[in-house]
Design a protein around this motif. Structure first.
Motif, PDB file in Angstrom:
ATOM      1  N   ARG A  55     -33.557  76.068  81.937  1.00 58.45           N
ATOM      2  CA  ARG A  55     -33.446  77.523  81.805  1.00 58.45           C
ATOM      3  C   ARG A  55     -33.325  78.118  83.198  1.00 58.45           C
ATOM      4  O   ARG A  55     -33.427  77.390  84.181  1.00 58.45           O
ATOM      5  CB  ARG A  55     -34.674  78.089  81.097  1.00 58.45           C
ATOM      6  CG  ARG A  55     -34.763  77.732  79.634  1.00 58.45           C
ATOM      7  CD  ARG A  55     -33.996  78.725  78.809  1.00 58.45           C
ATOM      8  NE  ARG A  55     -33.537  78.118  77.558  1.00 58.45           N
ATOM      9  CZ  ARG A  55     -32.856  78.752  76.630  1.00 58.45           C
ATOM     10  NH1 ARG A  55     -32.540  80.008  76.785  1.00 58.45           N
ATOM     11  NH2 ARG A  55     -32.442  78.130  75.540  1.00 58.45           N
ATOM     12  N   LYS A  56     -33.173  79.400  83.256  1.00 59.37           N
ATOM     13  CA  LYS A  56     -33.106  80.096  84.558  1.00 59.37           C
ATOM     14  C   LYS A  56     -32.118  79.396  85.488  1.00 59.37           C
ATOM     15  O   LYS A  56     -32.475  78.930  86.584  1.00 59.37           O
ATOM     16  CB  LYS A  56     -34.500  80.128  85.215  1.00 59.37           C
ATOM     17  CG  LYS A  56     -35.575  80.724  84.340  1.00 59.37           C
ATOM     18  CD  LYS A  56     -35.468  82.223  84.318  1.00 59.37           C
ATOM     19  CE  LYS A  56     -36.509  82.826  83.378  1.00 59.37           C
ATOM     20  NZ  LYS A  56     -36.279  84.244  83.121  1.00 59.37           N
ATOM     21  N   TRP A  57     -30.893  79.315  85.060  1.00 59.48           N
ATOM     22  CA  TRP A  57     -29.904  78.510  85.783  1.00 59.48           C
ATOM     23  C   TRP A  57     -29.560  79.074  87.154  1.00 59.48           C
ATOM     24  O   TRP A  57     -29.317  78.326  88.100  1.00 59.48           O
ATOM     25  CB  TRP A  57     -28.644  78.338  84.928  1.00 59.48           C
ATOM     26  CG  TRP A  57     -28.887  77.441  83.779  1.00 59.48           C
ATOM     27  CD1 TRP A  57     -29.036  77.803  82.459  1.00 59.48           C
ATOM     28  CD2 TRP A  57     -29.054  76.017  83.805  1.00 59.48           C
ATOM     29  NE1 TRP A  57     -29.271  76.695  81.676  1.00 59.48           N
ATOM     30  CE2 TRP A  57     -29.286  75.589  82.481  1.00 59.48           C
ATOM     31  CE3 TRP A  57     -29.033  75.061  84.814  1.00 59.48           C
ATOM     32  CZ2 TRP A  57     -29.488  74.250  82.138  1.00 59.48           C
ATOM     33  CZ3 TRP A  57     -29.233  73.730  84.484  1.00 59.48           C
ATOM     34  CH2 TRP A  57     -29.453  73.341  83.157  1.00 59.48           C
ATOM     35  N   ARG A  74     -25.354  74.917  84.359  1.00 58.88           N
ATOM     36  CA  ARG A  74     -25.698  74.844  82.935  1.00 58.88           C
ATOM     37  C   ARG A  74     -24.649  74.028  82.157  1.00 58.88           C
ATOM     38  O   ARG A  74     -24.974  73.134  81.384  1.00 58.88           O
ATOM     39  CB  ARG A  74     -25.775  76.254  82.353  1.00 58.88           C
ATOM     40  CG  ARG A  74     -25.990  76.288  80.866  1.00 58.88           C
ATOM     41  CD  ARG A  74     -25.964  77.702  80.302  1.00 58.88           C
ATOM     42  NE  ARG A  74     -25.857  77.633  78.854  1.00 58.88           N
ATOM     43  CZ  ARG A  74     -24.708  77.619  78.203  1.00 58.88           C
ATOM     44  NH1 ARG A  74     -23.560  77.675  78.885  1.00 58.88           N
ATOM     45  NH2 ARG A  74     -24.678  77.518  76.898  1.00 58.88           N
ATOM     46  N   SER A 222     -32.287  74.723  74.195  1.00 57.30           N
ATOM     47  CA  SER A 222     -33.425  75.552  74.521  1.00 57.30           C
ATOM     48  C   SER A 222     -34.476  74.738  75.243  1.00 57.30           C
ATOM     49  O   SER A 222     -34.601  73.545  75.084  1.00 57.30           O
ATOM     50  CB  SER A 222     -34.004  76.161  73.250  1.00 57.30           C
ATOM     51  OG  SER A 222     -34.488  75.136  72.433  1.00 57.30           O
ATOM     52  N   GLY A 223     -35.239  75.441  76.038  1.00 58.49           N
ATOM     53  CA  GLY A 223     -36.139  74.732  76.931  1.00 58.49           C
ATOM     54  C   GLY A 223     -37.524  74.490  76.375  1.00 58.49           C
ATOM     55  O   GLY A 223     -38.359  73.918  77.040  1.00 58.49           O
TER      56      GLY A 223
END
Length: 241
Positions: A55-57, A74, A222-223
DNA sequence: AACTAGTACAACCGCATCGGT
DNA sequence: GACCGATGCGGTTGTACTAGT
């Protein structure tokens, strides 16, 4: 082009020293890189995704030192580096599933991909464009010719279905929502009946899995910790032989 | 051997949607 | 509700590879 891990078909021996030199030179510049990924970038990305999660690429891209935008990181992760990605040829069964789901949903590649564990939307999309679309077009053309030969008197009936790429391009964007009253034209043309697909033992499990996953919008990107459950599911499916 | 056209596939781009503030 | 960054998705492009001539 220097060595690049992206092109798996590359037959030339990679020139690692040159690649590293080019890579370092590129890394020294501040501009964000584009194009094929280097092995070093891949390793770096894997390391930081392991630490920070997928997440938070943008943040990941900044702190990792990879001179790529978050979006690019990503995509690379999802389509190539992610664990459980299935590289290699699409099986006949997978092909049948793709055909059937495309018939049903149209160009909803991500949705179709969710039904094929280990395959990415990009891979399915590419496979469709390079393999299946042409196959269907050829099959339909052949079907058309056969119809014309069988009943030359009624040629006019087929004028409307004379097939070309343009009309097919338009057709392929129209999903068939209600499958109850429709024939699976593409599948039939290729000799795949929908019942053949659903009768496959592989497919029975697949549809059970799909039923549980698709509509609840589970995404393997999803993380959260539930991801592992999804992959455990998929593993059990693929391990069935 | 050299050239060309076609194929395969990774990566990019733009837009839509989501979620937090 | 508006704004904004992050993420997801589908279409398209770029390029290495392959087959045909």
């Amino acid at each position: 082009m220097p060595h690049c891990s992206s092109y798996k078909k590359a037959g030339t021996i990679p020139m690692f020293s040159t690649a590293i030199m080019v890579y370092k030179a590129v890394m020294q510049g501040e501009k964000l890189r584009k194009g094929p990924w280097y092995e070093e970038e891949d390793k770096q990305l894997i390391t930081f995704v392991t630490i920070l999660g997928d997440r938070k690429w943008d943040y990941l891209a900044r702190v990792s030192g990879i001179k790529r935008c978050g979006k690019s990181c990503r995509l690379r992760w999802l389509n190539y580096l992610r664990p459980n990605i299935k590289h290699g040829d699409i099986s006949i069964e997978e092909e049948q599933i793709i055909l059937q789901l495309h018939e049903q949903w149209g160009n909803k590649w991500a949705r179709i991909a969710r039904s094929l564990p280990g395959r990415t939307d990009n891979e399915i999309k590419n496979y469709w464009r390079t393999h299946l679309r042409r196959k269907i077009m050829q099959a339909r053309e052949q079907e058309n010719l056969q119809c014309k030969r069988e009943d030359g008197k009624q040629d006019f009936l087929f004028q409307k279905v004379d097939f070309d790429v343009q009309t097919y391009e338009a057709d392929e964007h129209k999903p068939v929502d209600d499958t109850s009253g429709t024939s699976n034209t593409s599948l039939d043309a290729l000799g795949f009946s929908s019942s053949a697909v659903t009768n496959s033992p592989y497919e029975v499990q697949f549809f059970d899995w799909d039923y549980n996953c698709t509509e609840s919008c589970i995404s393997y990107t999803s993380g959260n910790s539930d991801d592992n459950d999804v992959w455990e599911w998929s593993d059990s499916i693929w391990d069935m032989n």
